[in-house]
Design an enzyme around this catalytic site. Structure first.
Site, mmCIF file in Angstrom:
data_model
loop_
_atom_site.group_PDB
_atom_site.id
_atom_site.type_symbol
_atom_site.label_atom_id
_atom_site.label_comp_id
_atom_site.label_asym_id
_atom_site.label_seq_id
_atom_site.Cartn_x
_atom_site.Cartn_y
_atom_site.Cartn_z
ATOM 1 N N GLU A 128 -6.988 12.476 1.241
ATOM 2 C CA GLU A 128 -7.928 11.946 2.387
ATOM 3 C C GLU A 128 -8.391 13.001 3.406
ATOM 4 O OE1 GLU A 128 -7.504 7.929 3.077
ATOM 5 O OE2 GLU A 128 -7.299 7.580 0.967
ATOM 6 N N LYS A 172 0.717 -1.211 -0.053
ATOM 7 C CA LYS A 172 -0.071 0.060 -0.039
ATOM 8 C C LYS A 172 0.922 1.243 0.010
ATOM 9 C CE LYS A 172 -4.375 -1.219 0.646
ATOM 10 N NZ LYS A 172 -5.799 -0.485 0.426
#
Ligand code: ARG
Length: 462
Positions: free
Chosen positions: A291, A284
């Protein structure tokens, strides 16, 4: 507890009441403005011969000393001892210079004092926000200049619609943040009037020179009606509204970057320094900054709703409810500042996969409108052309191919108006290059847009 107003009271304030009432925990950040305002007030009092020159000099010396001592860490702002920053400064002044200090508050109330402090502070933050927006605009413009021919799909309904360029897409955000700057300028113009001298609510019997104080503090002039002066928080609501709009823009932009950064799109590559990993999934690389910017939009909107609601039932003039303006406004100012700084850094370090964008622009029939326009050029009425290309798209979907990958024979089966020049006409390059309307994505149109953007950034009174 050192209170300014003990005289009328026979009992000590209950500790819980004291804590609930106190604002020093958050208004201590107004110390510069409180002292700046007090220096101006004392200077005006001396000019009007309400205090002597010597008293004024002692007050100014004392106030500067307090500020220095706080800044250097030699004087702590004790939150258990003082109710608010105004009490802290005045108590320390009296302690340091004696009786002259007791004259500072002549012809002044904490109501006009806090109204002034908050205005001075907000004025500075409006200018700071404007400067941060300008940095963001410069970063956007640089990406625009470097990507005049970086083709990408333009979307409606998040479905591929027509091809555009990265420069054009970023140019949309340039316009949004430019409007945000205009809002800052507008707020500044309307708020830049000085409430000091309004007193508690009804002015004062001392011969204050409000024009002079306003001038000393860099305001255009004094506010008018004294009751409005101490109870007006419109400028904070306007600022929160403008900050909310900035966050809405940043949030939309963040949402796009999050989508573009996904494995499915891979239009952009966030720099390692602006991404974070997962504690469990080693592969990841998450767009946490984008965000968080998107997420923090909620608290800025919340601040706006909070203050609007606080203000809605307050009778004239000052009421303690208004102390609730500070925490939410400070939080919103700080949040937007962080978001602007981080967002700017994130796009400055972000890489673009122009190859992936171009491939994406070629798939998904972004040239369907141009194919229809081609037929219009061959004399087919637009509505018929729309139908023909619709059938063509259906044919391509069945064959899992694109319009430009069909052979001329296949095209002619659907309409005999197609000629060899169709391939040129629906190529990505042509589709973009021909969109030359003012504000359109064609590189020649974009160059003019970029000139306008540059002229705007360079102009002195932007
Ligand atoms: N801490 C107060 C505020 O933020 C200052 C003004 C207090 N005025 C008063 N009359 N109690 O609004």
């Amino acid at each position: 507890m050192a209170q300014l107003w003990g005289g009328r009271f026979t009992k000590e304030t209950d500790q819980l009441v004291y804590n609930f009432n106190a604002s020093i925990g958050f208004d201590k950040r107004l110390i510069d403005q409180d002292i700046e305002g007090s220096i101006a007030h004392a200077t005006m009092l001396a000019k009007q011969k309400i205090i002597t020159e010597e008293e004024k000099d002692a007050i100014v010396f004392g106030l500067k000393g307090i500020l220095e001592a706080v800044k250097s860490g030699n004087l702590q702002i004790d939150e258990n001892e003082y109710e608010d920053i105004h009490s802290f400064v005045e108590a320390n002044l009296i302690e340091n210079i004696g009786d002259a200090g007791k004259k500072l508050h002549t012809g002044r109330s904490r109501n006009d004092q806090v109204a002034l402090d908050m205005r001075l502070y907000t004025r500075m933050r409006v200018q700071e926000t404007d400067a941060l927006l300008k940095e963001l605009l410069k970063a956007i413009l640089e990406i625009m200049e470097n990507n005049l021919e970086t083709y990408m799909p333009g979307f409606t309904h998040l479905q591929k619609a027509q091809p555009v360029t990265l420069a054009h897409h970023f140019g949309a955000y340039f316009e949004m943040f430019k409007r945000d700057r205009l809002r800052m300028k507008d707020i500044f113009e309307r708020m830049n009037y000085c409430p000091l001298g309004a007193g508690a609510l009804a002015g004062t019997t001392y011969p204050l020179d409000r024009d002079y104080t306003a001038e000393l503090l860099g305001f255009y002039g004094p506010t008018d009606n004294s009751m409005d002066s101490v109870s007006d928080r419109d400028y904070l609501i306007e600022f929160l509204s403008a900050l909310s709009t900035i966050m809405m823009h940043l949030s939309r932009f963040s949402e796009e970057i999050i989508i573009w950064n996904s494995n499915e799109y891979r239009f952009v590559e966030l720099d390692d320094s602006y991404s974070t990993g997962s504690s469990i999934m080693p592969q990841k690389k998450n767009p946490d900054i984008a965000e968080l910017v998107r997420g923090k939009t909620g608290r800025v909107y919340g601040a706006l709703m909070s203050l609007l609601t606080t203000m809605k039932g307050i009778p004239l003039a000052y009421n303690k409810d208004m102390q609730e303006d500070k925490e939410v406004v400070f939080d919103a100012m700080d949040t937007v500042k962080d978001c602007l700084v981080l967002f700017t850094g994130m796009i400055q370090t972000m890489g673009f996969h122009s190859d992936r964008m171009a491939v994406s622009a070629m798939n998904g029939f972004t040239n369907a409108t141009d194919a229809a326009d081609y037929l219009v050029g061959k004399g087919v009425p637009f509505r018929d052309a729309h139908g023909i290309i619709g059938r063509l798209v259906l044919y391509c979907i069945e064959k899992n191919t694109s319009i430009d990958a069909l052979s001329l024979e296949e095209l002619k089966e659907i309409s005999n108006k197609f000629e060899e020049d169709i391939f040129e006409a629906v190529s990505l390059k042509t589709c973009v290059e021909k969109r030359l309307t003012t504000g359109g994505p064609g590189p020649e149109a974009m160059k003019k847009t970029i000139e306008r953007c540059k002229a705007y950034l360079n102009s002195e009174n932007e």
